[in-house]
Design an enzyme around this catalytic site. Structure first.
Site, short mmCIF file in Angstrom:
data_model
loop_
_atom_site.label_atom_id
_atom_site.label_comp_id
_atom_site.label_asym_id
_atom_site.label_seq_id
_atom_site.Cartn_x
_atom_site.Cartn_y
_atom_site.Cartn_z
N TYR A 25 -4.35 -37.32 -7.24
CA TYR A 25 -3.94 -37.35 -8.65
C TYR A 25 -4.50 -36.19 -9.46
CZ TYR A 25 -8.64 -39.19 -8.77
OH TYR A 25 -9.98 -39.34 -8.59
N GLY A 26 -5.20 -35.26 -8.81
CA GLY A 26 -5.81 -34.14 -9.53
C GLY A 26 -5.53 -32.84 -8.82
N SER A 27 -6.58 -32.09 -8.53
CA SER A 27 -6.42 -30.78 -7.90
C SER A 27 -5.71 -30.87 -6.55
CB SER A 27 -7.78 -30.11 -7.73
OG SER A 27 -8.62 -30.88 -6.90
N LEU A 28 -5.82 -32.02 -5.88
CA LEU A 28 -5.18 -32.16 -4.56
C LEU A 28 -3.66 -32.36 -4.66
CD1 LEU A 28 -7.85 -34.32 -2.71
CD2 LEU A 28 -7.36 -31.89 -2.41
N MET A 29 -3.11 -32.37 -5.89
CA MET A 29 -1.65 -32.36 -6.02
C MET A 29 -1.12 -30.94 -5.83
SD MET A 29 -0.59 -35.18 -8.91
CE MET A 29 -1.17 -34.25 -10.32
N ALA A 30 -2.01 -29.94 -5.86
CA ALA A 30 -1.61 -28.55 -5.66
C ALA A 30 -1.66 -28.23 -4.17
CB ALA A 30 -2.54 -27.61 -6.44
N GLU A 93 -14.73 -34.71 -1.89
CA GLU A 93 -14.86 -35.58 -3.07
C GLU A 93 -16.32 -35.94 -3.34
OE1 GLU A 93 -12.59 -35.66 -5.05
OE2 GLU A 93 -10.71 -35.55 -3.97
#
Length: 186
Positions: A25-30, A93
């Site tokens: 839901y954060g940087s790992l969506m990139a 994480e």
């Protein structure tokens, strides 16, 4: 009439050994960040996490999620994550998050499924505020975050590696220092 006992049914085929489903839901969506960490981009689809909220964190450029009734977090669900990749994500994480099993729904079909998500470990953290915005993050912070992530991955390969939090904090300190020879107004 006696019935002959039937042999037990064969075990259900395991989904590919160690295939995990992870809600991000954060940087790992990139994709660029995921590729830097996992050396590939697993299949992913848009998903929603009900009854959670995505917060900004004071002093950080990445978000946190915590349970909040009647809210929802839009993200992605990655499928086919291996055991080794899940361990790398756990290290990435770090201690700030707890891997938690959550029920998500696919954005395209509303089908529900279970996935792992990284939930902020400190539910009482006074540094959480507002709502984190992925598009704003991409414009303002993704380049620096990718540089930090590359540093973390290099560090992870070392025998005495730093944690992701230590890598992030030292990276941010280096980038907040004025360049040599520039004057600081005060």
């Amino acid at each position: 009439m006696a019935t002959t006992p039937q042999p037990p049914p064969p075990p259900a085929p395991a989904a590919a050994a160690g295939a995990h489903t992870v809600f991000v839901y954060g940087s790992l969506m990139a994709d660029e960040v995921v590729r830097t960490i996992l050396k590939r981009v697993p299949p992913a689809a848009p998903a929603l996490l009900p009854n959670y909220h995505r917060f900004n964190i004071k002093g950080r450029i990445y978000p946190a999620i915590l349970p909040v009734e009647s809210k929802k977090v839009a993200g992605m669900v990655m499928t086919g994550v291996t055991d080794e990749e899940l361990q790398i994500l756990d290290a990435f994480e770090d201690v700030e998050y707890t891997r938690t099993r959550v029920e998500i729904s696919l954005a395209d079909s509303s089908d529900k499924m279970l996935a792992d998500a990284y939930v902020w470990s400190d539910a009482e953290d006074p540094n959480l505020y507002g709502e984190w915005d992925f598009e704003e993050w991409k414009k303002l912070h993704m380049k620096d975050f990718l540089a930090m992530t590359n540093g973390f991955m290099h560090e992870l390969e070392q025998p005495e590696s730093k944690t992701r939090v230590e890598t992030y904090e030292s990276f941010m300190q280096q980038h907040e220092q004025p360049a040599p020879g520039t004057q600081v107004e005060g």
